[in-house]
Design a protein around this motif. Structure first.
Motif, PDB file in Angstrom:
ATOM      1  N   ALA A  53      65.780  38.109-111.942  1.00 32.46           N
ATOM      2  CA  ALA A  53      65.937  39.045-110.842  1.00 32.46           C
ATOM      3  C   ALA A  53      65.634  38.366-109.510  1.00 32.46           C
ATOM      4  O   ALA A  53      64.902  37.377-109.440  1.00 32.46           O
ATOM      5  N   ALA A  54      66.230  38.909-108.444  1.00 31.46           N
ATOM      6  CA  ALA A  54      65.918  38.408-107.107  1.00 31.46           C
ATOM      7  C   ALA A  54      64.440  38.651-106.827  1.00 31.46           C
ATOM      8  O   ALA A  54      63.906  39.721-107.139  1.00 31.46           O
ATOM      9  N   PRO A  55      63.754  37.680-106.261  1.00 30.25           N
ATOM     10  CA  PRO A  55      62.317  37.858-106.009  1.00 30.25           C
ATOM     11  C   PRO A  55      62.050  38.963-104.993  1.00 30.25           C
ATOM     12  O   PRO A  55      62.836  39.179-104.068  1.00 30.25           O
ATOM     13  N   ALA A  56      60.950  39.662-105.166  1.00 32.21           N
ATOM     14  CA  ALA A  56      60.542  40.708-104.233  1.00 32.21           C
ATOM     15  C   ALA A  56      59.855  40.049-103.036  1.00 32.21           C
ATOM     16  O   ALA A  56      58.802  39.435-103.176  1.00 32.21           O
ATOM     17  N   LEU A  57      60.466  40.192-101.863  1.00 34.05           N
ATOM     18  CA  LEU A  57      59.986  39.492-100.673  1.00 34.05           C
ATOM     19  C   LEU A  57      59.508  40.480 -99.621  1.00 34.05           C
ATOM     20  O   LEU A  57      60.083  41.576 -99.482  1.00 34.05           O
ATOM     21  N   PRO A  58      58.500  40.125 -98.856  1.00 30.11           N
ATOM     22  CA  PRO A  58      58.035  41.017 -97.783  1.00 30.11           C
ATOM     23  C   PRO A  58      59.066  41.107 -96.668  1.00 30.11           C
ATOM     24  O   PRO A  58      59.776  40.128 -96.400  1.00 30.11           O
ATOM     25  N   PRO A  59      59.190  42.269 -96.023  1.00 37.54           N
ATOM     26  CA  PRO A  59      60.188  42.423 -94.950  1.00 37.54           C
ATOM     27  C   PRO A  59      59.747  41.725 -93.665  1.00 37.54           C
ATOM     28  O   PRO A  59      58.566  41.425 -93.467  1.00 37.54           O
ATOM     29  N   ALA A  60      60.725  41.476 -92.782  1.00 40.92           N
ATOM     30  CA  ALA A  60      60.393  40.958 -91.460  1.00 40.92           C
ATOM     31  C   ALA A  60      59.614  42.030 -90.702  1.00 40.92           C
ATOM     32  O   ALA A  60      59.857  43.221 -90.861  1.00 40.92           O
ATOM     33  N   ARG A  61      58.673  41.591 -89.887  1.00 40.72           N
ATOM     34  CA  ARG A  61      57.884  42.567 -89.143  1.00 40.72           C
ATOM     35  C   ARG A  61      57.466  41.996 -87.794  1.00 40.72           C
ATOM     36  O   ARG A  61      57.065  40.824 -87.696  1.00 40.72           O
ATOM     37  N   PRO A  62      57.543  42.828 -86.753  1.00 47.31           N
ATOM     38  CA  PRO A  62      57.134  42.382 -85.413  1.00 47.31           C
ATOM     39  C   PRO A  62      55.638  42.051 -85.400  1.00 47.31           C
ATOM     40  O   PRO A  62      54.855  42.616 -86.159  1.00 47.31           O
ATOM     41  N   GLY A  63      55.260  41.171 -84.511  1.00 45.74           N
ATOM     42  CA  GLY A  63      53.849  40.834 -84.374  1.00 45.74           C
ATOM     43  C   GLY A  63      53.340  39.823 -85.370  1.00 45.74           C
ATOM     44  O   GLY A  63      52.142  39.503 -85.397  1.00 45.74           O
ATOM     45  N   LEU A  64      54.231  39.295 -86.202  1.00 40.14           N
ATOM     46  CA  LEU A  64      53.830  38.291 -87.184  1.00 40.14           C
ATOM     47  C   LEU A  64      53.404  37.010 -86.463  1.00 40.14           C
ATOM     48  O   LEU A  64      54.027  36.615 -85.475  1.00 40.14           O
ATOM     49  N   ASP A  65      52.361  36.362 -86.931  1.00 37.68           N
ATOM     50  CA  ASP A  65      51.892  35.117 -86.325  1.00 37.68           C
ATOM     51  C   ASP A  65      52.701  33.945 -86.888  1.00 37.68           C
ATOM     52  O   ASP A  65      52.474  33.515 -88.031  1.00 37.68           O
ATOM     53  N   PRO A  66      53.653  33.404 -86.118  1.00 40.83           N
ATOM     54  CA  PRO A  66      54.501  32.312 -86.642  1.00 40.83           C
ATOM     55  C   PRO A  66      53.694  31.095 -87.066  1.00 40.83           C
ATOM     56  O   PRO A  66      54.027  30.440 -88.061  1.00 40.83           O
ATOM     57  N   ASN A  67      52.633  30.782 -86.319  1.00 42.27           N
ATOM     58  CA  ASN A  67      51.851  29.595 -86.667  1.00 42.27           C
ATOM     59  C   ASN A  67      51.167  29.754 -88.023  1.00 42.27           C
ATOM     60  O   ASN A  67      51.123  28.815 -88.835  1.00 42.27           O
ATOM     61  N   ALA A  68      50.656  30.947 -88.300  1.00 40.53           N
ATOM     62  CA  ALA A  68      50.010  31.191 -89.591  1.00 40.53           C
ATOM     63  C   ALA A  68      51.027  31.106 -90.723  1.00 40.53           C
ATOM     64  O   ALA A  68      50.733  30.561 -91.794  1.00 40.53           O
ATOM     65  N   GLU A  69      52.233  31.648 -90.493  1.00 40.67           N
ATOM     66  CA  GLU A  69      53.273  31.598 -91.529  1.00 40.67           C
ATOM     67  C   GLU A  69      53.755  30.171 -91.765  1.00 40.67           C
ATOM     68  O   GLU A  69      54.031  29.770 -92.886  1.00 40.67           O
ATOM     69  N   ARG A  70      53.836  29.383 -90.704  1.00 38.12           N
ATOM     70  CA  ARG A  70      54.211  27.973 -90.860  1.00 38.12           C
ATOM     71  C   ARG A  70      53.168  27.232 -91.697  1.00 38.12           C
ATOM     72  O   ARG A  70      53.516  26.412 -92.549  1.00 38.12           O
TER      73      ARG A  70
END
Length: 797
Positions: free
Chosen positions: A279-296
């Motif tokens: 099955a396609a993996p369950a992924l979190p949706p895009a959301r405003p205010g996300l910290d790009p540096n933390a995600e990187r």
């Protein structure tokens, strides 16, 4: 001399990787990598760039390529520090790093001057596309002399990939002629453009058209045709007589209930169908205010973890090694990382950004030729591994244990799926897609699991639990066959099993030297599946049980009970055979994610092997307890060995720590078995040249021939740029071995050799002549080595 090239990148691995690739295309061109800061972190270094420029400047000029604008700024500072007479011969080149480096290297290797090399690098992307900016075919410049055209069929195994393209570019640079090559009826690309040639994706068996124009058109065309006819030197001997590789023939079935496919791994299975869905993996949706540096940072940590795990698998040998190396190279593709980071900057979580980028890459490959399409599943496998490291559930619909005794049906499979299903006892594999050169097929052949591929959509309509006959020899799948067909298939399957058993039986007997001493021919293993393969192949024992493979893909170290259970399962399979268990061998090319190792501090000449164990006694002590507990619970005949020993004091410390662990288990009343023998691996030239003091501390020594050779030759076996120096037959290695074996035997030590030379029949005979008592190798090498030893020295007892 030739124009030198400097590659500046923010990440050391990127600069080193591009240098390795460019050096393969142009081995005689001076190329230097200047990646990362002085401490090895992400960034650039004035000192590294200056050193690289001075190192490659042989008088013909230097081209400096870089990945980002800030790297250009650092390079400009370097130029400002040099005198005007030096700066005159240095050029900063605004070009794509990977494509530009390859184009520059090829141009320099052909004898081009600095201006031409710079122009080649800058035009790399347009050469790769083989088109002008407007999208039209690049026009052929007017030439004097005749225009000649000829066609030929590609015969080398992988067609016009990078190495043949490089040879072609070198060849045509020596003629006063312009040549283009491509598919018949198409414009083709400049035969001097490696990137343009590779981008066409022309594979074995395809017809190519060569057009030559100019004063030397005839000799140039003849030379190209001769190069094609000899397979670009890739056959390793005389080319085959056939003008093309045989195409895969898919039987059309012709009868109801018969689906035609291609046999990817020979064998016959009669069993019910189990469908594997992913099955396609369950992924979190895009959301405003996300910290790009933390995600990187999250993404980079996951990429680092999986890259390290793949490195361990690549270094471990066996059928999985080359596949893991290929997956590691895919993970290194800067386009995947940069694509994901661009999406992260748009407030997309790391999981979703990464997976979208992976899917885009897989779709691009799937739209190419058959060979490229087979790589799409590899990109997805690597992508799912990174998702798992990010905490996403990527497990398939059925667990391997549920597939025991069944024919597993799927659209496609990952190589890791095949290994897990084989371990669980799957009867056979049937894929709607896939191919014979896919990594899943390579693993299936290595594990002797019958496998059919390219069965098409009708396969996926077969109902769950339906009995089928999978015939991977004839290339057909029979759905719900009548009893007579089932009976006949089972009889043929038994026949094949009998033939395999007879072949294994010939390898099962031990080899006795003419002097009356037994030569132990053992296997290298790192998993339960390899242990079973070793037993099936007739191994006298296990000369190297790689315990570090138990740590792969784990963000944290397994505890003592987990290690005891996993080692116990392997020892149970091996029965009463002697087993040499090597303690954790980390560092160098084995950078386990759970240990947070540093590539410099824990590199090939750093804190690795026993050096790491003695520096982290808690890790080593836990492992030794697990080894001895597993041996006691299984009643196994276990020898314990430490890797990367240089001096006698290290061997003494290891033996004392082991004795302390035995005493501790005794006091606690814990079931265990003391080691039958204690030994060390001799991989360092200092230990190999003066082993007598080390031998006084241990019962046996095992020569790690792969590492010993790379240290003797000062040639990293993982570095393609110095691959030509990795020579197992070199006299220097054999002089070291002669001295080592003679000294160790005189000291009363049992001497073993493991690694590639132990699995080579000719080298094995030579090693036994030196006095080696034991050889350890990949399970697949056992029959041939035993046969060679019997013919040369002795008989079967």
């Amino acid at each position: 001399m030739s124009v030198g090239i400097v590659l500046v990148a923010h990440v050391p691995a990127l600069a080193d990787g591009v240098r390795t690739l460019a050096a393969q295309m142009a081995p005689d061109v001076p190329i230097a990598a200047a990646g990362g800061t002085d401490e090895g972190a992400v960034g650039t270094s004035f000192e590294k760039i200056l050193g690289a420029v001075l190192a490659v400047d042989a008088g013909d000029g230097v081209a400096v390529l870089y990945d980002l604008g800030s790297a250009e700024l650092t390079a400009e500072l370097v130029l400002e520090s040099l005198g005007p007479e030096q700066v005159e011969w240095i050029r900063l080149v605004d070009a794509p790093l990977v494509e530009g480096a390859l184009a520059a290297a090829i141009s320099s290797a052909g004898g081009a001057d600095l201006a031409t090399v710079v122009a080649a690098a800058r035009s790399a992307l347009s050469e790769l596309a083989g088109r002008t900016a407007e999208g039209a075919a690049a026009p052929v410049e007017a030439e004097t002399g005749p225009t000649l055209t000829a066609t030929a069929v590609l015969r080398n195994p992988a067609g016009l990939h990078a190495r043949p393209a490089s040879r072609l570019a070198h060849l045509v640079s020596g003629f006063d002629a312009r040549l283009r090559i491509g598919r018949p009826g198409q414009a083709g690309v400049d035969a001097a453009s490696v990137l343009g040639i590779v981008a066409q994706g022309i594979r074995v068996g395809a017809e190519v058209e060569v057009v030559a124009t100019g004063g030397e058109a005839r000799p140039a065309l003849d030379a190209v045709l001769a190069l094609v006819a000899e397979g670009f030197g890739e056959f390793g001997g005389p080319p085959p007589d056939a003008t093309a590789a045989p195409a895969e023939v898919v039987p059309d079935g012709g009868e109801p209930g018969i689906i035609g496919g291609v046999g990817a791994s020979p064998g016959i299975a009669v069993a019910p169908v189990r469908h594997l869905h992913r099955a396609a993996p369950a992924l979190p949706p895009a959301r405003p205010g996300l910290d790009p540096n933390a995600e990187r940072r999250r993404l980079n940590a996951a990429l680092t973890q999986i890259h390290a795990a793949l490195g361990v698998r690549a270094a471990a040998g066996g059928p999985d090694a080359s596949i893991a190396g290929a997956h590691q190279a895919m993970l290194d593709d800067p386009a995947l990382r940069s694509g994901a980071e661009a999406k992260i900057d748009e407030s997309t979580p790391a999981e979703r950004a990464w997976w979208q980028t992976v899917q885009e890459a897989a779709e691009l490959l799937a739209g190419g030729d058959a060979y490229a399409a087979e790589r799409a599943v590899d990109v997805e496998e690597v992508g799912r591994a990174v998702l798992a490291a990010l905490g996403v559930d990527v497990r398939p619909s059925i667990r391997p244990d549920d597939a025991a005794g069944a024919v597993v049906v799927a659209e496609d499979l990952f190589a890791s799926d095949v290994a897990a299903l084989a371990e669980a006892g799957v009867a056979g594999l049937a894929l709607a897609g896939g191919g014979r050169t896919a990594h899943a097929a390579i693993i299936a052949r290595g594990l002797e699991v019958p496998m059919l591929v390219r069965l098409g959509r009708p396969l996926l309509d077969v109902a769950e639990g339906t009995l089928v006959v999978l015939d991977a020899i004839s290339g057909i799948l029979q759905v719900d066959p009548p009893p007579s067909v089932r009976s006949s298939a089972k009889e043929r399957a038994c026949q094949l099993a009998g033939e395999r058993d007879r072949a294994r039986a010939e390898a099962a007997g031990s080899v006795v030297h003419a002097e009356g001493r037994q030569v132990l021919v053992a296997a290298n293993v790192g998993s339960l599946a390899e242990a079973r393969a070793a037993v099936a192949a007739g191994a006298d024992g296990v000369g190297l049980l790689r315990t570090e493979l138990l740590y792969v893909d784990r963000p944290a170290l397994p505890d003592e009970d987990e290690q005891t259970a996993e080692l116990g399962a392997i020892l149970e399979v091996l029965g009463d055979r002697p087993v040499v268990v090597r303690t954790l061998d980390v560092g160098g090319d084995k950078m386990l994610p759970a240990l947070d190792l540093d590539p410099w501090r824990n590199g090939p000449l750093g804190v690795r092997g026993l050096r790491y164990g003695l520096a982290h006694p808690g890790v080593l002590r836990t492992q030794l307890r697990a080894i001895l507990r597993a041996a006691g619970e299984q009643g196994a005949h276990v020898w314990v060995m430490a890797p990367m020993v240089t001096v006698a004091e290290e061997a003494r410390q290891f033996r004392e720590l082991l004795a302390d662990v035995v005493a501790e288990l005794d006091r606690q009343g814990t079931v265990h078995a003391p080691p039958a023998k204690v030994g060390v691996m001799l991989e360092v030239p200092a230990a190999a040249l003066a082993p007598q003091d080390i031998c006084a501390e241990v019962d046996f020594v095992s020569v790690g021939s792969n590492d010993l050779l790379q240290y003797v030759m000062a040639a990293d076996r993982a570095n393609d740029a110095v691959g030509y120096l990795y020579q197992p037959e070199h006299p220097a290695l054999w002089r070291v071995l002669d001295l080592l074996v003679g000294t160790a035997r005189a000291a009363g030590c049992h001497v073993a050799v493991c690694g590639e030379i132990a699995g080579d029949p000719e080298a094995a005979v030579r090693l036994v002549r030196l006095g080696v008592d034991e050889l350890s190798m990949a399970p697949s090498s056992l029959p041939a080595v035993k046969a060679a030893l019997r013919e040369a020295y002795g008989s079967v007892s």
